[in-house]
Design an enzyme around this catalytic site. Structure first.
Site, PDB file in Angstrom:
ATOM      1  N   TYR A 101     -52.585   3.801 -35.835  1.00  0.00           N
ATOM      2  CA  TYR A 101     -51.560   2.870 -36.333  1.00  0.00           C
ATOM      3  C   TYR A 101     -50.184   3.456 -36.029  1.00  0.00           C
ATOM      4  O   TYR A 101     -49.955   4.660 -36.189  1.00  0.00           O
ATOM      5  CB  TYR A 101     -51.707   2.680 -37.849  1.00  0.00           C
ATOM      6  CG  TYR A 101     -50.548   1.899 -38.477  1.00  0.00           C
ATOM      7  CD1 TYR A 101     -50.606   0.520 -38.595  1.00  0.00           C
ATOM      8  CD2 TYR A 101     -49.393   2.556 -38.901  1.00  0.00           C
ATOM      9  CE1 TYR A 101     -49.544  -0.190 -39.133  1.00  0.00           C
ATOM     10  CE2 TYR A 101     -48.328   1.852 -39.435  1.00  0.00           C
ATOM     11  CZ  TYR A 101     -48.410   0.480 -39.554  1.00  0.00           C
ATOM     12  OH  TYR A 101     -47.358  -0.233 -40.079  1.00  0.00           O
ATOM     13  N   GLU A 189     -44.678  -3.108 -34.718  1.00  0.00           N
ATOM     14  CA  GLU A 189     -45.910  -2.475 -35.203  1.00  0.00           C
ATOM     15  C   GLU A 189     -47.051  -2.654 -34.217  1.00  0.00           C
ATOM     16  O   GLU A 189     -47.210  -3.722 -33.629  1.00  0.00           O
ATOM     17  CB  GLU A 189     -46.288  -3.088 -36.556  1.00  0.00           C
ATOM     18  CG  GLU A 189     -47.586  -2.572 -37.152  1.00  0.00           C
ATOM     19  CD  GLU A 189     -47.952  -3.293 -38.432  1.00  0.00           C
ATOM     20  OE1 GLU A 189     -47.448  -2.887 -39.504  1.00  0.00           O
ATOM     21  OE2 GLU A 189     -48.726  -4.275 -38.372  1.00  0.00           O
TER      22      GLU A 189
END
Length: 382
Positions: A101, A189
């Protein structure tokens, strides 16, 4: 302004991030053609501005044309948490060894960009932050320097990233920061950031939010706004340059200044009412702007009463009164209004409303009085 996944990926590619080849389509026929062109297996992905697509059946792997046809047919038109799928992203399937992530966002408390990175990708990052916060690395970046390769390497090493992919992951963090800065994003993101079996780092997903106030610097990005299925009132308000957010209640709200409007929503809720919208008319609103804002509020058929809560600074209360009078003349509203005017030219504003003797308009001196009155009127009008 939130972007769809494929739009975010296109921005990523523009700044050097590796993504999988894909096509955006809106019909089953085009989906199948795209899949055939890319070569199987492909992933058929719903394009909506909401998470949880996979769990809702909006992401499917197709090994052949028959499966591509089936999945495209089933996903187009699918309702995912109230968002109807109108667009698909047909993407060449990727081999995945590991999922990480990564994100860049604004840390408002530190007033600096914040890099977040974790080896626990592919799941809700909130879950990682809550259950295993030590696995989520957070690092503020000096905006005058930016995210350097050395600092990016320091971040991925702190997370105990395998040595053979440190360089590739660090390069993605630097490129992601470049997206955040150069595109005036508020969020960039990647979840998941994948490591392939041949140890290459790639962005398998993209979540990008752009700062609407900076779109004048990026006319090409302004064209990316996703309008299918958009709330009609919000679209109409944006066209008029009005800050408006639709809510679920029956009391229309107009104020000047985001803080005042938020406080008004809270006081109305405290008085037992449910706001139908957030509408900030902004500073310096003239009669025309007030008329247009009133039209947007009344276009919602659920509105049973309307509250004007104005504290005049740059905004003049007499201009607000003129706008309301003009709105009544044009729109002839049938729902009751409660009006609180305080600040610049408030006496003149109240005198104008008194002279106009508008039907169903009740003045109020305080915010609490205005909230209690509009809640009572909304209940009477239900």
């Amino acid at each position: 302004m939130d972007l769809l996944e494929y739009q975010g990926k296109q921005l990523f590619a523009k700044h050097g991030l590796e993504i999988s080849d894909g096509r955006a389509v809106t019909t089953v026929e085009d989906a199948v053609a795209a899949a055939n062109e890319l070569g199987y297996p492909v992933v058929v992905k719903a394009q909506v501005l909401i998470g949880g697509r996979g769990k809702a059946g909006g992401v499917k792997l197709a090994a052949n044309e028959a499966e591509a046809t089936e999945h495209a047919t089933n996903i187009l038109g699918l309702d995912i948490k109230g968002h109807i799928v109108h667009t698909l992203w047909i993407e060449k399937a990727s081999d995945i060894d590991t999922e990480y992530y990564a994100s860049i966002l604004l840390d408002r408390s530190a007033k600096k960009p914040l890099v977040m990175f974790s080896l626990e990708g592919g799941v809700e990052i909130e879950e990682v932050a809550e259950k295993t916060p030590e696995l989520l690395i957070k690092r503020n970046v000096d905006p005058l320097v930016g995210l350097t390769k050395d600092e990016a390497l320091s971040i991925v090493r702190e997370a105990k990233t395998p040595a053979d992919v440190e360089e590739g992951v660090a390069d993605i963090l630097v490129a992601l920061y470049e997206v955040w800065i150069e595109e005036d994003a508020t969020l960039a993101e990647v979840n998941p950031l994948i490591i392939t079996p041949d140890r290459k780092a790639k962005a398998l997903d993209a979540k990008v939010s752009l700062d609407e106030s900076a779109l004048f610097r990026h006319p090409e990005n302004a064209k990316l706004r996703y309008t299918q299925g958009e709330d009609e009132q919000e679209a109409a308000a944006r066209a008029k340059g009005i800050t408006y957010v639709a809510l679920d209640g029956d009391i229309g709200i107009l104020g000047n200044g985001a803080g005042l409007v938020m406080s008004t929503l809270d006081v109305v809720a405290q008085a037992g009412g449910t706001p139908a919208n957030f509408l900030d008319a902004g500073g310096g609103s003239d009669a025309q702007k007030i008329t247009e804002a009133t039209e947007v509020i009344l276009s919602n058929p659920n509105v049973k009463a309307v509250l004007f809560n104005i504290f005049g600074g740059i905004t003049r209360c007499d201009e607000v009164a003129k706008g309301l009078i003009e709105a009544f003349g044009q729109l002839k509203p049938t729902v009751p209004f409660v009006v609180r005017l305080d600040g610049t030219n408030d006496v003149a504003g109240r005198e104008l409303l008194e002279q106009a003797d508008l039907p169903n308009v009740t003045p109020a001196k305080t915010m609490l009085e205005a909230a209690q009155t509009v809640v009572a009127l909304a209940k009477e009008n239900s």
